[in-house]
Design a protein around this motif. Structure first.
Motif, mmCIF file in Angstrom:
data_model
loop_
_atom_site.group_PDB
_atom_site.id
_atom_site.type_symbol
_atom_site.label_atom_id
_atom_site.label_comp_id
_atom_site.label_asym_id
_atom_site.label_seq_id
_atom_site.Cartn_x
_atom_site.Cartn_y
_atom_site.Cartn_z
ATOM 1 N N ILE A 192 0.837 -1.202 0.000
ATOM 2 C CA ILE A 192 0.000 0.000 0.000
ATOM 3 C C ILE A 192 0.870 1.249 0.000
ATOM 4 C CG2 ILE A 192 -1.594 1.357 1.420
ATOM 5 C CD1 ILE A 192 -2.839 -1.325 2.318
ATOM 6 N N VAL A 193 1.850 1.288 0.877
ATOM 7 C CA VAL A 193 2.725 2.461 0.975
ATOM 8 C C VAL A 193 3.501 2.650 -0.326
ATOM 9 C CG1 VAL A 193 4.689 3.465 2.202
ATOM 10 C CG2 VAL A 193 2.885 2.289 3.479
ATOM 11 N N ARG A 194 3.972 1.547 -0.912
ATOM 12 C CA ARG A 194 4.747 1.660 -2.140
ATOM 13 C C ARG A 194 3.894 2.205 -3.283
ATOM 14 N NH1 ARG A 194 6.066 -1.507 -6.582
ATOM 15 N NH2 ARG A 194 4.853 -3.293 -5.869
ATOM 16 N N LEU A 195 2.671 1.704 -3.431
ATOM 17 C CA LEU A 195 1.797 2.193 -4.493
ATOM 18 C C LEU A 195 1.477 3.671 -4.300
ATOM 19 C CD1 LEU A 195 -0.695 -0.811 -4.896
ATOM 20 C CD2 LEU A 195 1.201 -0.187 -6.404
ATOM 21 N N LEU A 196 1.218 4.077 -3.061
ATOM 22 C CA LEU A 196 0.902 5.479 -2.801
ATOM 23 C C LEU A 196 2.130 6.363 -2.979
ATOM 24 C CD1 LEU A 196 -1.416 5.087 0.324
ATOM 25 C CD2 LEU A 196 -2.098 5.629 -2.013
ATOM 26 N N TYR A 197 3.295 5.848 -2.610
ATOM 27 C CA TYR A 197 4.536 6.612 -2.784
ATOM 28 C C TYR A 197 4.773 6.930 -4.254
ATOM 29 C CZ TYR A 197 9.612 7.417 -2.943
ATOM 30 O OH TYR A 197 10.859 7.929 -3.197
ATOM 31 N N HIS A 198 4.613 5.937 -5.107
ATOM 32 C CA HIS A 198 4.820 6.163 -6.539
ATOM 33 C C HIS A 198 3.689 7.004 -7.132
ATOM 34 C CE1 HIS A 198 8.410 3.759 -7.111
ATOM 35 N NE2 HIS A 198 7.876 2.805 -6.377
ATOM 36 N N ALA A 199 2.483 6.857 -6.617
ATOM 37 C CA ALA A 199 1.386 7.688 -7.104
ATOM 38 C C ALA A 199 1.641 9.154 -6.782
ATOM 39 C CB ALA A 199 0.063 7.227 -6.497
ATOM 40 N N GLY A 200 2.196 9.420 -5.616
ATOM 41 C CA GLY A 200 2.498 10.793 -5.236
ATOM 42 C C GLY A 200 3.610 11.413 -6.040
ATOM 43 N N ASP A 201 4.533 10.578 -6.554
ATOM 44 C CA ASP A 201 5.618 11.040 -7.422
ATOM 45 C C ASP A 201 6.428 12.155 -6.772
ATOM 46 O OD1 ASP A 201 7.197 10.976 -9.678
ATOM 47 O OD2 ASP A 201 5.976 12.423 -10.781
ATOM 48 N N TRP A 229 8.308 8.706 1.775
ATOM 49 C CA TRP A 229 7.881 7.336 2.125
ATOM 50 C C TRP A 229 7.456 7.293 3.601
ATOM 51 C CZ3 TRP A 229 8.175 2.747 -0.972
ATOM 52 C CH2 TRP A 229 7.871 1.573 -0.286
ATOM 53 N N GLU A 230 8.260 7.873 4.467
ATOM 54 C CA GLU A 230 7.946 7.858 5.898
ATOM 55 C C GLU A 230 6.675 8.648 6.190
ATOM 56 O OE1 GLU A 230 11.491 9.413 7.520
ATOM 57 O OE2 GLU A 230 12.694 7.617 7.082
ATOM 58 N N ARG A 231 6.452 9.754 5.478
ATOM 59 C CA ARG A 231 5.246 10.548 5.698
ATOM 60 C C ARG A 231 4.001 9.739 5.341
ATOM 61 N NH1 ARG A 231 1.937 13.698 2.747
ATOM 62 N NH2 ARG A 231 3.153 13.438 0.836
ATOM 63 N N ILE A 232 4.052 9.009 4.232
ATOM 64 C CA ILE A 232 2.920 8.168 3.847
ATOM 65 C C ILE A 232 2.717 7.051 4.863
ATOM 66 C CG2 ILE A 232 2.066 6.571 2.084
ATOM 67 C CD1 ILE A 232 3.573 8.298 0.022
ATOM 68 N N GLN A 233 3.819 6.462 5.318
ATOM 69 C CA GLN A 233 3.729 5.388 6.319
ATOM 70 C C GLN A 233 3.047 5.895 7.590
ATOM 71 O OE1 GLN A 233 5.766 2.133 5.826
ATOM 72 N NE2 GLN A 233 4.135 1.487 7.205
ATOM 73 N N ARG A 234 3.370 7.121 7.994
ATOM 74 C CA ARG A 234 2.770 7.679 9.211
ATOM 75 C C ARG A 234 1.275 7.936 9.037
ATOM 76 N NH1 ARG A 234 7.677 10.707 9.364
ATOM 77 N NH2 ARG A 234 6.619 12.498 8.431
ATOM 78 N N ARG A 235 0.819 8.146 7.838
ATOM 79 C CA ARG A 235 -0.613 8.325 7.589
ATOM 80 C C ARG A 235 -1.348 6.984 7.537
ATOM 81 N NH1 ARG A 235 -1.219 12.041 2.354
ATOM 82 N NH2 ARG A 235 -3.434 11.843 2.873
ATOM 83 N N ILE A 236 -0.688 5.968 7.001
ATOM 84 C CA ILE A 236 -1.358 4.682 6.773
ATOM 85 C C ILE A 236 -1.437 3.846 8.051
ATOM 86 C CG2 ILE A 236 -1.174 2.493 5.542
ATOM 87 C CD1 ILE A 236 -2.214 4.904 3.905
ATOM 88 N N VAL A 246 -2.441 11.919 -2.345
ATOM 89 C CA VAL A 246 -1.211 11.535 -1.647
ATOM 90 C C VAL A 246 -0.417 12.767 -1.247
ATOM 91 C CG1 VAL A 246 0.948 10.259 -1.842
ATOM 92 C CG2 VAL A 246 -1.117 9.344 -2.886
ATOM 93 N N ARG A 247 -0.399 13.766 -2.105
ATOM 94 C CA ARG A 247 0.396 14.967 -1.821
ATOM 95 C C ARG A 247 -0.262 15.885 -0.800
ATOM 96 N NH1 ARG A 247 3.133 17.115 -7.487
ATOM 97 N NH2 ARG A 247 4.397 15.235 -7.878
ATOM 98 N N ALA A 248 -1.556 15.694 -0.562
ATOM 99 C CA ALA A 248 -2.232 16.507 0.437
ATOM 100 C C ALA A 248 -1.592 16.280 1.801
ATOM 101 C CB ALA A 248 -3.718 16.154 0.478
ATOM 102 N N ARG A 249 -1.465 17.319 2.558
ATOM 103 C CA ARG A 249 -0.727 17.232 3.822
ATOM 104 C C ARG A 249 -1.607 16.865 5.021
ATOM 105 N NH1 ARG A 249 2.667 16.753 0.590
ATOM 106 N NH2 ARG A 249 4.627 17.898 0.444
ATOM 107 N N GLN A 250 -2.935 16.760 4.843
ATOM 108 C CA GLN A 250 -3.766 16.366 5.967
ATOM 109 C C GLN A 250 -3.515 14.900 6.318
ATOM 110 O OE1 GLN A 250 -4.949 17.140 2.977
ATOM 111 N NE2 GLN A 250 -6.608 15.776 2.324
ATOM 112 N N ASP A 251 -3.901 14.516 7.505
ATOM 113 C CA ASP A 251 -3.592 13.178 8.017
ATOM 114 C C ASP A 251 -4.759 12.204 7.858
ATOM 115 O OD1 ASP A 251 -1.045 13.927 8.820
ATOM 116 O OD2 ASP A 251 -1.770 14.687 10.753
ATOM 117 N N ASP A 252 -5.598 12.386 6.864
ATOM 118 C CA ASP A 252 -6.748 11.506 6.666
ATOM 119 C C ASP A 252 -6.312 10.268 5.890
ATOM 120 O OD1 ASP A 252 -9.186 10.359 6.515
ATOM 121 O OD2 ASP A 252 -10.143 11.922 5.315
#
Length: 761
Positions: free
Chosen positions: A468-477, A484-491, A579-585
């Motif tokens: 999940i994190v990898r797919l979102l990381y690449h989607a965010g580009d 990567w760590e920011r996405i992990q902290r949201r997920i 993905v690029r949005a900075r909110q924590d939802d």
């Protein structure tokens, strides 16, 4: 009829002027791929060696019942190999021809065409006084040229070598802008030449990796225990391209392909280092736009781009630090689709397997040999043992997994039979029944495994979260470990909020939150289940089950392709704003990714395909297939820990083959020393003579043809062989077809052509 894909991942080494030899090899690989496509499309055979390859594929099918498809889907190269890799990848993804390049190689890979205009000597007396010193430093003399250079080309080599030596000193003699222009000319010639269909099926991606050395380096942060963070300078750089499995007019903008080709082949001392400014200047003179310039520089040079310094990056030959780029090619295996049985080969092309240094014995190296060897040659000759051992370990893990599955099969089949009784094999499978049987088997496997199932489930869950994190990381580009760590902290908290306690026992007990989460995101489990079913079909065919599994195989691979397609990072690019949005939802982000994956719809379609295929089988052959399918949860619990949680996209062990002069002995033995002229003058020899380039190009085609025939034949099972003498006859036919095709074109090699005809016989 049994279908098989022979998938080739090419790793192309550097070789300076032996790039011409590698062009000949690349051309034969390309011709085999074209022959395979023509064979499967039922098209009229082409002339030359391509016709021989197509006839061989036809003969294999008629004699063995195996229909082989040859695909080149991964290319990684450095220096001369990287430049050839760029052209080959462009030909495969666009259907363009490599034929227009041959004249450019033979005409333009010449010292007089490459020398910078400002570097050329202004008269025959320029620096003439220093010639003896330079020749002595290079270990050459007039008598040495007489000994090593063919009599008919001696005068040409003397003249051009003198011209080269008397060019400017203490600055690279070859022109950077001139070289960049030649690469752009080559890409334009391909675009304007004949064109066919893409040489890969739609959905099968072509990935190209070109290594480059960042001379000044860029900072990379490393996490330690003490201190918590350090900064090191990284000099390795990989320029990567992919077509995402879609046909197109070009793999990338020609400017970007020229960037990769020029940078990777910027041999130290011969060419000036490459910079973005050089490419900009060439494009400006040609009035050529580069619309994706900023996006490309941000992707390839992110650190420098962030501080507005991408134009200041100094890039040199990729083979300085990574002459054998196996690692990016290995990493590319993770997202390979599959539609039929696969024989995966890594083929590395090494034009000089004995290295540059030579001079064995006990004598100490000279002053210049030591400096040149330490600064340039030794890094290029570092053995590839680490890469081969990594591939071998991967293959050993697969073999161990297959052995474990074979050992477990009797017990698993007994468990499944006890669970379902005999009604399973009497009732006709339907979509609804198949889903019900599968869910029942998964619950039984969790119960039977006891406390060990919790460990397996934890491992599976962490793998799903990582995907999940990898797919979102690449989607965010947005590259970088921080993203990567920011996405992990949201997920992580969003997953916990759905009732998945990764630290407690509920994950292994079939909790409703866990089941819902895995149904939405566990792509790996579905892929592994279909792969083990495909492997079981292969085993049954080898064991002589006596039934055609064609419909079931098509159902399996069609479903497998659909699931694997969901791992494509570009498929989820529409999630970039979220993905690029900075909110924590993170919970909303999970919902959007689940909708993008749409796995439950794929499950329904897969169940319908498989149920129809199962129902069409006779009961005696349906039984072992259904036992494997429904017993998969038992197998997975045993094998996933062995695979360290990652699973494997391509289920069979990888074989490694080499293409080198030493491996091609059907016409003439003795390796590079007996066949290639470009090895002279530290592998610069082909720059000094068209006859040398024609010689090396022709031998490249002949060696490439021999090795590709060997590799194609080796994909057959060990129990199946062509008739005695057929392989030798096929090689001879290919050699003669190549000679006939080139005889009128290689104007400086009439003697070579006649000699080869005699040797081929």
């Amino acid at each position: 009829m049994r279908e098989k894909e022979l998938r080739l991942a090419l790793v192309c080494y550097g070789g300076i002027s032996l790039a011409v030899y590698m062009h000949g090899i690349s051309k034969e690989i390309w011709r085999l791929a074209r022959a395979s496509q023509a064979f499967h499309a039922g098209e009229t055979p082409a002339a030359g060696s391509q016709n021989i390859y197509r006839a061989l594929l036809q003969e294999i099918e008629e004699e063995t019942g195996i229909r082989v498809r040859v695909l080149v889907d991964i290319i990684a190269g450095a220096s001369a190999g990287g430049l050839n890799g760029v052209f080959l990848a462009q030909a495969i993804t666009t259907g363009q021809s490599l034929e227009p390049l041959t004249d450019l190689w033979l005409d333009s890979a010449d010292v007089e065409a490459l020398i910078d205009q400002d570097a050329a000597p202004h008269s025959s007396f320029s620096k003439a006084w220093a010639l003896p010193l330079v020749w002595a430093a290079a270990g050459r003399s007039a008598s040495k040229v007489d000994e090593t250079v063919d009599a008919e080309t001696r005068e040409e080599v003397r003249r051009k070598l003198s011209h080269f030596i008397r060019s400017r000193w203490f600055a690279p003699p070859f022109g950077g802008e001139r070289f960049t222009g030649l690469i752009l000319d080559a890409l334009e010639a391909m675009a304007n030449g004949p064109r066919g269909a893409r040489l890969l099926p739609e959905g099968q991606p072509l990935d190209l990796f070109v290594t480059v050395t960042d001379f000044r380096g860029h900072p990379e942060r490393l996490s330690l225990h003490s201190p918590t963070e350090v900064v090191e300078t990284e000099h390795r750089l990989v320029v990567n391209f992919t077509d995402h499995g879609k046909p197109g007019d070009t793999l990338a903008d020609p400017a970007e392909l020229a960037f990769a080709g020029r940078a990777t082949s910027s041999f130290p001392g011969a060419f000036p280092p490459f910079t973005v400014r050089e490419l900009d200047a060439v494009l400006e003179k040609r009035a050529v736009a580069w619309p994706g310039r900023l996006d490309f520089l941000k992707r390839i040079l992110p650190r420098r781009f962030a501080v507005n310094a991408a134009e200041d990056a100094v890039l040199i030959d990729g083979s300085v630090l990574a002459n054998a780029p196996f690692r990016p090619a290995i990493d590319a295996l993770r997202e390979r689709p599959a539609r039929r049985e696969i024989d995966r080969r890594f083929i590395y092309i090494d034009p000089t397997p004995k290295g540059y240094l030579g001079g064995g014995g006990r004598a100490l190296p000279s002053f210049f040999e030591t400096i040149i060897g330490a600064a340039s040659q030794l890094p290029r000759q570092q053995p590839i043992r680490d890469n081969l051992e990594a591939l071998a370990e991967r293959s050993r893990r697969i073999e161990r997994m297959r052995s474990i599955i074979a050992a477990l099969r009797p017990e698993v089949e007994a468990q499944v039979e006890a669970l379902f009784g005999y009604t399973l094999f009497l009732d006709s499978p339907t979509t609804t029944r198949l889903a019900s049987w599968r869910n029942r088997a998964q619950k039984a496997a969790a119960t039977k495994a006891g406390y060990t199932y919790a460990a397996y489930a934890h491992l599976k869950l962490t793998g799903v979260i990582e995907l999940i994190v990898r797919l979102l990381y690449h989607a965010g580009d947005e590259p970088g470990p921080g993203q990567w760590e920011r996405i992990q902290r949201r997920i992580d908290p969003a997953v916990a909020a759905r009732g998945l306690d990764t630290s407690g026992p509920s994950v292994g007990k079939g909790a409703s939150g866990t089941i819902a989460f895995l149904r939405a995101f566990d792509l790996g489990f579905r892929i592994r289940r279909l792969r083990i079913l495909a492997r079981r079909l292969g085993d049954l065919e080898i064991d002589g089950a006596g039934h055609d599994f064609g419909d079931l195989r098509e159902a399996i691979y069609e479903s497998l392709a659909a699931y694997l397609d969901r791992k494509r990072t570009d498929l989820h690019a529409h999630l970039q704003p979220d993905v690029r949005a900075r909110q924590d939802d993170g919970d909303a982000l999970l919902d959007k990714l689940a909708a993008s994956l749409d796995l439950q719809r794929l499950d329904t379609e897969t169940d319908a395909r498989l149920a129809a295929a199962f129902a069409a089988l006779p009961k005696e052959t349906r039984r072992p297939v259904l036992l494997t399918y429904l017993g998969f949860p038992y197998f997975d619990a045993a094998t996933l820990p062995l695979l360290q949680g990652e699973g494997l996209d391509e289920y069979d062990p990888i074989k490694v083959d080499r293409i080198a002069p030493d491996d091609s002995r059907s016409i003439r033995g003795g390796g590079a020393e007996a066949t290639l002229k470009g090895i002279q003058f530290n592998n610069f020899g082909a720059f000094f003579s068209r006859a040398y380039r024609e010689n090396d190009y022709l031998w490249g085609r002949l060696h490439g043809a021999e090795r590709m025939i060997d590799i194609l034949i080796s994909t057959l099972p060990e129990t199946i062989r062509l008739k005695a003498g057929r392989v030798a006859a096929i090689k001879r036919a290919a050699f003669l077809a190549i000679i006939d095709e080139e005889a009128s074109k290689l104007t400086a090699s009439h003697g070579l052509i006649e000699t080869l005809r005699t040797e081929i016989g």
